[in-house]
Design an enzyme around this catalytic site. Structure first.
Site, PDB file in Angstrom:
ATOM      1  N   GLN A 143      28.922  30.119  36.395  1.00 11.68           N
ATOM      2  CA  GLN A 143      27.637  30.157  35.715  1.00 11.68           C
ATOM      3  C   GLN A 143      26.592  30.861  36.576  1.00 11.68           C
ATOM      4  OE1 GLN A 143      25.649  26.696  33.525  1.00 11.68           O
ATOM      5  NE2 GLN A 143      24.622  26.596  35.506  1.00 11.68           N
ATOM      6  N   ASN A 170      20.233  13.906  32.010  1.00 11.56           N
ATOM      7  CA  ASN A 170      21.174  12.988  32.670  1.00 11.56           C
ATOM      8  C   ASN A 170      21.229  13.321  34.163  1.00 11.56           C
ATOM      9  OD1 ASN A 170      22.996  10.848  32.773  1.00 11.56           O
ATOM     10  ND2 ASN A 170      24.755  12.178  32.460  1.00 11.56           N
ATOM     11  N   LEU A 171      20.072  13.316  34.780  1.00  9.44           N
ATOM     12  CA  LEU A 171      19.894  13.896  36.106  1.00  9.44           C
ATOM     13  C   LEU A 171      20.492  13.022  37.210  1.00  9.44           C
ATOM     14  CD1 LEU A 171      16.206  15.131  35.709  1.00  9.44           C
ATOM     15  CD2 LEU A 171      18.327  16.351  35.196  1.00  9.44           C
ATOM     16  N   HIS A 229      20.783  17.556  40.858  1.00 11.47           N
ATOM     17  CA  HIS A 229      19.620  18.158  40.193  1.00 11.47           C
ATOM     18  C   HIS A 229      18.370  18.024  41.061  1.00 11.47           C
ATOM     19  CE1 HIS A 229      22.106  17.075  36.533  1.00 11.47           C
ATOM     20  NE2 HIS A 229      21.854  18.347  36.309  1.00 11.47           N
ATOM     21  N   MET A 260      20.271  20.010  31.503  1.00 11.83           N
ATOM     22  CA  MET A 260      20.550  19.339  30.236  1.00 11.83           C
ATOM     23  C   MET A 260      20.263  17.843  30.349  1.00 11.83           C
ATOM     24  SD  MET A 260      23.680  21.258  28.317  1.00 11.83           S
ATOM     25  CE  MET A 260      25.017  20.513  29.252  1.00 11.83           C
ATOM     26  N   ASP A 277      28.513  25.070  39.764  1.00 13.63           N
ATOM     27  CA  ASP A 277      28.868  25.894  38.605  1.00 13.63           C
ATOM     28  C   ASP A 277      28.832  27.354  39.042  1.00 13.63           C
ATOM     29  OD1 ASP A 277      29.113  23.741  36.698  1.00 13.63           O
ATOM     30  OD2 ASP A 277      26.939  23.559  36.807  1.00 13.63           O
ATOM     31  N   LYS A 329      25.429  25.764  43.186  1.00 20.24           N
ATOM     32  CA  LYS A 329      26.662  26.520  43.397  1.00 20.24           C
ATOM     33  C   LYS A 329      27.884  25.832  42.794  1.00 20.24           C
ATOM     34  CE  LYS A 329      25.311  28.843  47.710  1.00 20.24           C
ATOM     35  NZ  LYS A 329      25.686  29.032  49.139  1.00 20.24           N
TER      36      LYS A 329
END
Length: 277
Positions: A150, A28-29, A33, A26, A147, A145
């Site tokens: 998710q 805003n790295l 990320h 999404m 999340d 990991k």
């Protein structure tokens, strides 16, 4: 790095792209990320990253409008990381009728853990990721990991829907003091940032107790909750679960995961630690 904004252009590009690794984000790295990008870079000919702030996975009162959009800075980081294609669709491109009539409905786990406090969140995650998988058609996709729930939902979706995609889990990126890297860390005040690593320390204490043979899961969970609450946190949950299924853990399980979510000020933080005995 090529920036593609339309589905048609991405599909045309994909036909000659070879083996593709995909990292959905999404924006805003941060360094977490970029660790996913580095893992993807090692595993495929071409790396595609998407940036899309998905309205469907934000609950009522959550920060969809306030979520940071940092496109120029993100592009610089991705280009430096060797990303080949950035897929950057607007909302109308990905949701042409705005309202999504057909959604991917995860099983009961979507209503537990984080899902108990964010109704509909994992439906939104599964729906947008399935759309992105259909558009990009990657050979593999990297997920952090941090999340953990998710990651479990996405893995199960890929298995159940027979998607030919290898889901690659990547270890949680952490600051030197143990805090899991997250875009939402930027919302913390200086005092809150100093307090935030307490969440990880409590999870680490549970891990150490489990490895030492402690089997009183309820007491371990309560001790962590009490410590957090005593220091101003509002705890959603601290739970010990089976690592593979996220079902309730029983004594003697060889692989466990300790998961937690709690609010510090206005910011909700999540974290977890895997335990293999």
């Amino acid at each position: 790095m090529q920036v593609i904004r339309s589905i048609a252009e991405l599909r045309a590009w994909r036909r000659s792209a070879g083996r593709v690794a995909f990292v959905p984000t999404m924006g805003n790295l941060h360094a977490g990320h970029l660790a996913l990008v580095a893992e993807a870079r090692q595993r495929a000919d071409t790396v595609v990253v998407s940036i899309f702030v998905n309205r469907l996975q934000f609950g009522q009162g959550e920060d969809f409008d306030a979520y940071p959009r940092t496109f120029d800075a993100d592009c610089a980081k991705l280009e430096a990381g060797g990303v080949d294609v950035l897929f950057f669709p607007d909302e109308r491109e990905l949701y042409p009728r705005i309202k999504q009539d057909f959604n991917v409905e995860p099983p009961h786990i979507q209503n537990e853990l984080c899902g108990a406090f964010r109704p509909g969140h994992f439906r939104g995650v599964a729906t947008v990721v399935s759309k992105l998988f259909n558009i990009v058609q990657p050979d593999l996709a990297c997920f952090g990991k941090k999340d953990y729930q998710q990651l479990h939902v996405i893995r199960a979706m890929v298995d159940d829907l027979n998607m030919p995609i290898d889901i690659v889990p990547v270890d949680t990126g952490r600051a030197d003091d143990g805090l899991a890297l997250s875009s939402r860390n930027g919302y913390l005040s200086a005092d809150e940032r100093a307090e935030a690593p307490r969440l990880y320390r409590n999870l680490a204490a549970i891990r150490d107790a489990l490895l030492a043979g402690d089997s009183n899961y309820a007491a371990l969970e309560k001790t962590a909750c009490d410590d957090l609450a005593a220091h101003g946190w509002r705890v959603d949950y601290v739970e010990i679960r089976q690592a593979d299924s996220l079902e309730i853990a029983h004594v003697g399980e060889p692989r466990l995961v300790v998961l937690a979510a709690a609010r510090l000020g206005k910011t909700r933080l999540i974290d977890n630690i895997e335990v293999t005995r």
